[in-house]
Design an enzyme around this catalytic site. Structure first.
Site, PDB file in Angstrom:
ATOM      1  N   ASP A   8       0.860  -1.171   0.000  1.00 10.88           N
ATOM      2  CA  ASP A   8       0.000   0.000   0.000  1.00 10.88           C
ATOM      3  C   ASP A   8       0.905   1.232   0.000  1.00 10.88           C
ATOM      4  OD1 ASP A   8      -2.508   1.557   0.569  1.00 10.88           O
ATOM      5  OD2 ASP A   8      -1.404   1.967   2.419  1.00 10.88           O
ATOM      6  N   THR A  12       1.574   3.973   4.240  1.00  2.00           N
ATOM      7  CA  THR A  12       2.458   2.820   4.448  1.00  2.00           C
ATOM      8  C   THR A  12       3.873   3.134   3.966  1.00  2.00           C
ATOM      9  OG1 THR A  12       0.583   1.317   4.190  1.00  2.00           O
ATOM     10  CG2 THR A  12       2.786   0.363   3.963  1.00  2.00           C
ATOM     11  N   ARG A  44      -7.536  13.169   5.933  1.00  2.00           N
ATOM     12  CA  ARG A  44      -7.234  11.775   5.604  1.00  2.00           C
ATOM     13  C   ARG A  44      -8.413  10.859   5.933  1.00  2.00           C
ATOM     14  NH1 ARG A  44      -5.102   7.623   2.699  1.00  2.00           N
ATOM     15  NH2 ARG A  44      -4.243   5.988   4.033  1.00  2.00           N
ATOM     16  N   SER A 121      -2.285   0.480  -4.946  1.00  2.00           N
ATOM     17  CA  SER A 121      -2.871   1.667  -4.328  1.00  2.00           C
ATOM     18  C   SER A 121      -4.268   2.000  -4.835  1.00  2.00           C
ATOM     19  CB  SER A 121      -1.959   2.869  -4.613  1.00  2.00           C
ATOM     20  OG  SER A 121      -2.482   4.058  -4.068  1.00  2.00           O
ATOM     21  N   ASN A 122      -5.002   2.724  -3.980  1.00  2.00           N
ATOM     22  CA  ASN A 122      -6.257   3.339  -4.398  1.00  2.00           C
ATOM     23  C   ASN A 122      -6.026   4.475  -5.379  1.00  2.00           C
ATOM     24  OD1 ASN A 122      -8.276   1.854  -3.098  1.00  2.00           O
ATOM     25  ND2 ASN A 122      -8.270   3.122  -1.271  1.00  2.00           N
ATOM     26  N   LYS A 154     -10.252  -0.410  -2.514  1.00  2.00           N
ATOM     27  CA  LYS A 154     -10.017  -1.283  -1.374  1.00  2.00           C
ATOM     28  C   LYS A 154     -11.063  -0.966  -0.307  1.00  2.00           C
ATOM     29  CE  LYS A 154      -4.943  -1.123  -1.836  1.00  2.00           C
ATOM     30  NZ  LYS A 154      -3.717  -0.718  -1.113  1.00  2.00           N
ATOM     31  N   SER A 178       0.463  -3.181   4.575  1.00  2.00           N
ATOM     32  CA  SER A 178      -0.322  -1.960   4.725  1.00  2.00           C
ATOM     33  C   SER A 178      -0.366  -1.493   6.176  1.00  2.00           C
ATOM     34  CB  SER A 178      -1.752  -2.178   4.222  1.00  2.00           C
ATOM     35  OG  SER A 178      -2.525  -0.997   4.334  1.00  2.00           O
ATOM     36  N   ASN A 180      -2.991   0.243   7.010  1.00  2.00           N
ATOM     37  CA  ASN A 180      -4.434   0.430   7.164  1.00  2.00           C
ATOM     38  C   ASN A 180      -5.123  -0.890   7.517  1.00  2.00           C
ATOM     39  OD1 ASN A 180      -4.491   3.269   6.201  1.00  2.00           O
ATOM     40  ND2 ASN A 180      -3.806   2.340   4.286  1.00  2.00           N
ATOM     41  N   PHE A 182      -8.172  -1.795   7.538  1.00  2.00           N
ATOM     42  CA  PHE A 182      -9.214  -2.216   6.589  1.00  2.00           C
ATOM     43  C   PHE A 182      -8.613  -2.901   5.367  1.00  2.00           C
ATOM     44  CE2 PHE A 182      -8.147   1.968   4.816  1.00  2.00           C
ATOM     45  CZ  PHE A 182      -8.143   1.725   3.450  1.00  2.00           C
ATOM     46  N   ASP A 183      -7.426  -2.479   4.971  1.00  4.36           N
ATOM     47  CA  ASP A 183      -6.737  -3.065   3.821  1.00  4.36           C
ATOM     48  C   ASP A 183      -6.214  -4.452   4.173  1.00  4.36           C
ATOM     49  OD1 ASP A 183      -5.665  -3.163   1.266  1.00  4.36           O
ATOM     50  OD2 ASP A 183      -4.037  -1.753   1.676  1.00  4.36           O
TER      51      ASP A 183
END
Length: 227
Positions: A8, A12, A44, A121-122, A154, A178, A180, A182-183
């Site tokens: 990510d 990250t 963010r 990545s998003n 994601k 990551s 994150n 959630f990721d």
């Protein structure tokens, strides 16, 4: 088959709060420079929320639009009255965010093991490539893989399937790296391995019963565990 490490990017590899200095300058003109850290955090959080909501609605837009809309919202919520010029400068600063200090050395160590490293990545491929290039780490990656290619965000399972399909790699040979949660949960739910980079010791992991395979405090810790 070589193990793939899919990193990510935002939060990250790259410090999303690297925009605080620019925020201090812009907000300081209105006597609100002390709000910069809070503004960065809320910006963010809202950026991610907008990507989640658009994903659920099936109303995909490029991640940069989520970022700009989140900037507009945060400006309204905190009543900071940023001008359009200020916002344009802040969006430009988001394209120049710095890598975390240990990123370069950790990527060098991991690459030396023969593992395949990609950015995942998003953000759009162009935006992420530009960000990684200015941070001096683009050449460390075999590829930049963006959710924009499937018009999902994601943690939609489709994006993790897309990652594997692009690289022609089995789930068991693929690691999502990551910061994150959630990721990490999304990747584990999709059958991938995942490492959580817990950059803040105050950050808890979501109690969903889905845990990361590894937890480290930074990328140097990751390279210690995997190299």
């Amino acid at each position: 088959m070589a193990t793939v490490l899919a990193f990510d990017v935002y939060g990250t590899l790259i410090d999303t709060h690297g925009v605080v200095t620019e925020l201090e300058a812009r907000l300081g003109r209105a006597g609100k420079g002390e709000m910069a850290a809070e503004f960065s955090r809320r910006w963010r959080d809202k950026q991610l929320e907008y990507s989640f909501r658009r994903g659920l609605m099936g109303a995909y837009v490029p991640f940069g639009q989520c970022t700009r809309e989140a900037l507009d919202f945060t400006d309204r919520a905190l009543q900071t009255q940023l001008s359009d010029v200020d916002k344009d400068h802040l969006m430009a600063a988001y394209g120049r965010l710095p890598a975390f200090p240990e990123t370069v050395g950790a990527l060098e160590r991991l690459a030396a093991t023969g593992m395949r490293c990609v950015a995942f990545s998003n953000g759009t491929a162009d935006a992420v490539s530009g960000l990684l290039e200015q941070a001096g780490i683009l050449e460390r990656f075999e590829a930049v893989i963006s959710v924009d290619e499937v018009k999902r965000f994601k943690p939609d399972p489709a994006v993790y399937a897309h990652l594997r399909n692009r690289l022609e790699v089995a789930p068991g040979d693929t690691w999502l790296i990551s910061s994150n949660p959630f990721d990490v949960i999304g990747a584990r739910h999709a059958g991938l391995h995942a490492a959580w980079v817990r950059r803040s010791l105050d950050s808890p992991f979501d109690p969903w019963g889905i845990e990361p395979d590894l937890t480290v405090t930074d990328l140097e810790g990751l390279s210690d565990r995997l190299s």
